[in-house]
Design a protein around this motif. Structure first.
Motif, PDB file in Angstrom:
ATOM      1  N   THR A  58     -21.129 -32.047  22.678  1.00 52.49           N
ATOM      2  CA  THR A  58     -20.837 -32.986  23.760  1.00 52.49           C
ATOM      3  C   THR A  58     -20.528 -32.190  25.014  1.00 52.49           C
ATOM      4  O   THR A  58     -19.660 -31.324  25.004  1.00 52.49           O
ATOM      5  CB  THR A  58     -19.642 -33.896  23.421  1.00 52.49           C
ATOM      6  N   THR A  59     -21.252 -32.481  26.074  1.00 49.89           N
ATOM      7  CA  THR A  59     -21.020 -31.855  27.371  1.00 49.89           C
ATOM      8  C   THR A  59     -20.324 -32.867  28.272  1.00 49.89           C
ATOM      9  O   THR A  59     -20.124 -34.018  27.899  1.00 49.89           O
ATOM     10  CB  THR A  59     -22.352 -31.429  28.023  1.00 49.89           C
ATOM     11  N   SER A  85     -23.173 -31.473  16.412  1.00 51.76           N
ATOM     12  CA  SER A  85     -23.114 -32.379  17.548  1.00 51.76           C
ATOM     13  C   SER A  85     -22.379 -31.732  18.718  1.00 51.76           C
ATOM     14  O   SER A  85     -21.197 -31.408  18.606  1.00 51.76           O
ATOM     15  CB  SER A  85     -22.398 -33.667  17.134  1.00 51.76           C
ATOM     16  N   ILE A  98     -27.346 -33.114  21.099  1.00 53.24           N
ATOM     17  CA  ILE A  98     -26.630 -32.921  22.356  1.00 53.24           C
ATOM     18  C   ILE A  98     -26.449 -34.272  23.021  1.00 53.24           C
ATOM     19  O   ILE A  98     -27.426 -34.942  23.357  1.00 53.24           O
ATOM     20  CB  ILE A  98     -27.373 -31.943  23.294  1.00 53.24           C
ATOM     21  N   ASN A  99     -25.213 -34.675  23.166  1.00 58.06           N
ATOM     22  CA  ASN A  99     -24.865 -35.957  23.790  1.00 58.06           C
ATOM     23  C   ASN A  99     -25.621 -37.123  23.162  1.00 58.06           C
ATOM     24  O   ASN A  99     -26.070 -38.040  23.847  1.00 58.06           O
ATOM     25  CB  ASN A  99     -25.112 -35.916  25.303  1.00 58.06           C
ATOM     26  N   CYS A 158     -13.518 -30.881  29.173  1.00 61.13           N
ATOM     27  CA  CYS A 158     -13.917 -30.701  27.771  1.00 61.13           C
ATOM     28  C   CYS A 158     -12.843 -29.938  26.999  1.00 61.13           C
ATOM     29  O   CYS A 158     -12.515 -30.288  25.861  1.00 61.13           O
ATOM     30  CB  CYS A 158     -15.264 -29.974  27.681  1.00 61.13           C
ATOM     31  N   LEU A 184     -29.007 -29.921  31.593  1.00 59.69           N
ATOM     32  CA  LEU A 184     -27.648 -30.449  31.674  1.00 59.69           C
ATOM     33  C   LEU A 184     -26.816 -29.398  32.398  1.00 59.69           C
ATOM     34  O   LEU A 184     -26.278 -28.486  31.789  1.00 59.69           O
ATOM     35  CB  LEU A 184     -27.089 -30.739  30.273  1.00 59.69           C
ATOM     36  N   GLU A 234     -21.546 -34.422  30.654  1.00 57.44           N
ATOM     37  CA  GLU A 234     -22.446 -35.556  30.866  1.00 57.44           C
ATOM     38  C   GLU A 234     -22.362 -36.567  29.729  1.00 57.44           C
ATOM     39  O   GLU A 234     -22.628 -37.753  29.930  1.00 57.44           O
ATOM     40  CB  GLU A 234     -23.908 -35.078  30.999  1.00 57.44           C
ATOM     41  N   GLY A 235     -21.994 -36.108  28.553  1.00 56.77           N
ATOM     42  CA  GLY A 235     -21.931 -36.982  27.389  1.00 56.77           C
ATOM     43  C   GLY A 235     -20.641 -37.759  27.242  1.00 56.77           C
ATOM     44  O   GLY A 235     -20.512 -38.575  26.329  1.00 56.77           O
ATOM     45  N   LEU A 236     -19.689 -37.519  28.123  1.00 56.60           N
ATOM     46  CA  LEU A 236     -18.409 -38.211  28.012  1.00 56.60           C
ATOM     47  C   LEU A 236     -18.436 -39.615  28.594  1.00 56.60           C
ATOM     48  O   LEU A 236     -17.720 -40.494  28.117  1.00 56.60           O
ATOM     49  CB  LEU A 236     -17.297 -37.400  28.689  1.00 56.60           C
ATOM     50  N   THR A 249     -19.911 -43.342  29.377  1.00 59.49           N
ATOM     51  CA  THR A 249     -20.735 -44.278  28.632  1.00 59.49           C
ATOM     52  C   THR A 249     -21.163 -45.408  29.556  1.00 59.49           C
ATOM     53  O   THR A 249     -20.334 -45.978  30.272  1.00 59.49           O
ATOM     54  CB  THR A 249     -19.985 -44.873  27.423  1.00 59.49           C
TER      55      THR A 249
END
Length: 166
Positions: free
Chosen positions: A70-71, A68, A5-6, A105, A30, A73-75, A77
């Motif tokens: 991606t939420t 894998s 996750i992320n 998303c 999350l 929050e994971g976008l 960087t």
């Protein structure tokens, strides 16, 4: 058994009935991914799994072992917003913001579908192989994500700007 996750490996819960949404919100903290209808009708819980959009409220976490996720929050960087997140801000693509993580998303997953040449209900020439992302095409593809505030024009403008820039 774990899930990515992320970018982090997360152990799956022993209870195989835990939805991916509940794993994200209740086990991993999350909370960007929202629980709207919890029936797959509103799109607020949309996340990306290996780049494809899914409704996390309808998915069991165990189904995604080794994959894998991606939420919202994971976008970002290193504290920098993803360009589509910035586009949503610039175009007022949100009001209350509740649906925004799912919208973003879903938009990223949808643009991947367009790039792969997957048609929608309003795609004109199915034999063409390339899809022009018109406003109607975009609206059709995003129709599974509801915005109760009615910020649709800003959402469409944000996605359009991002798609044209990439």
């Amino acid at each position: 058994m774990s899930i990515n996750i992320n970018g982090s490996s997360i152990d799956l819960p022993s209870d195989t009935r835990v939805s991916l949404l509940d794993l994200l919100r209740d086990h991993v903290d999350l909370v960007g991914t929202k629980k709207g209808c919890n029936q797959g009708a509103c799109g607020a819980c949309t996340v990306l799994v290996d780049g494809e959009r899914i409704l996390s409220c309808l998915a069991l976490a165990i189904q995604y072992e080794g994959r894998s996720v991606t939420t919202i929050e994971g976008l970002s960087t290193e504290g920098m917003l993803h360009p589509i997140q910035r586009a949503f801000i610039e175009h007022d693509g949100f009001q209350c913001g509740y649906c925004t993580p799912g919208q973003i998303c879903s938009a990223l997953g949808m643009l991947g579908e367009v790039k792969r040449g997957l048609p929608s209900n309003v795609t004109g020439d199915l034999a063409d192989g390339s899809i022009t992302l018109t406003r109607d095409e975009l609206r059709e593809r995003m129709s599974g994500n509801l915005c109760r505030c009615g910020a649709y024009n800003g959402i469409v403008d944000a996605i359009t700007e991002f798609a044209e820039a990439t």
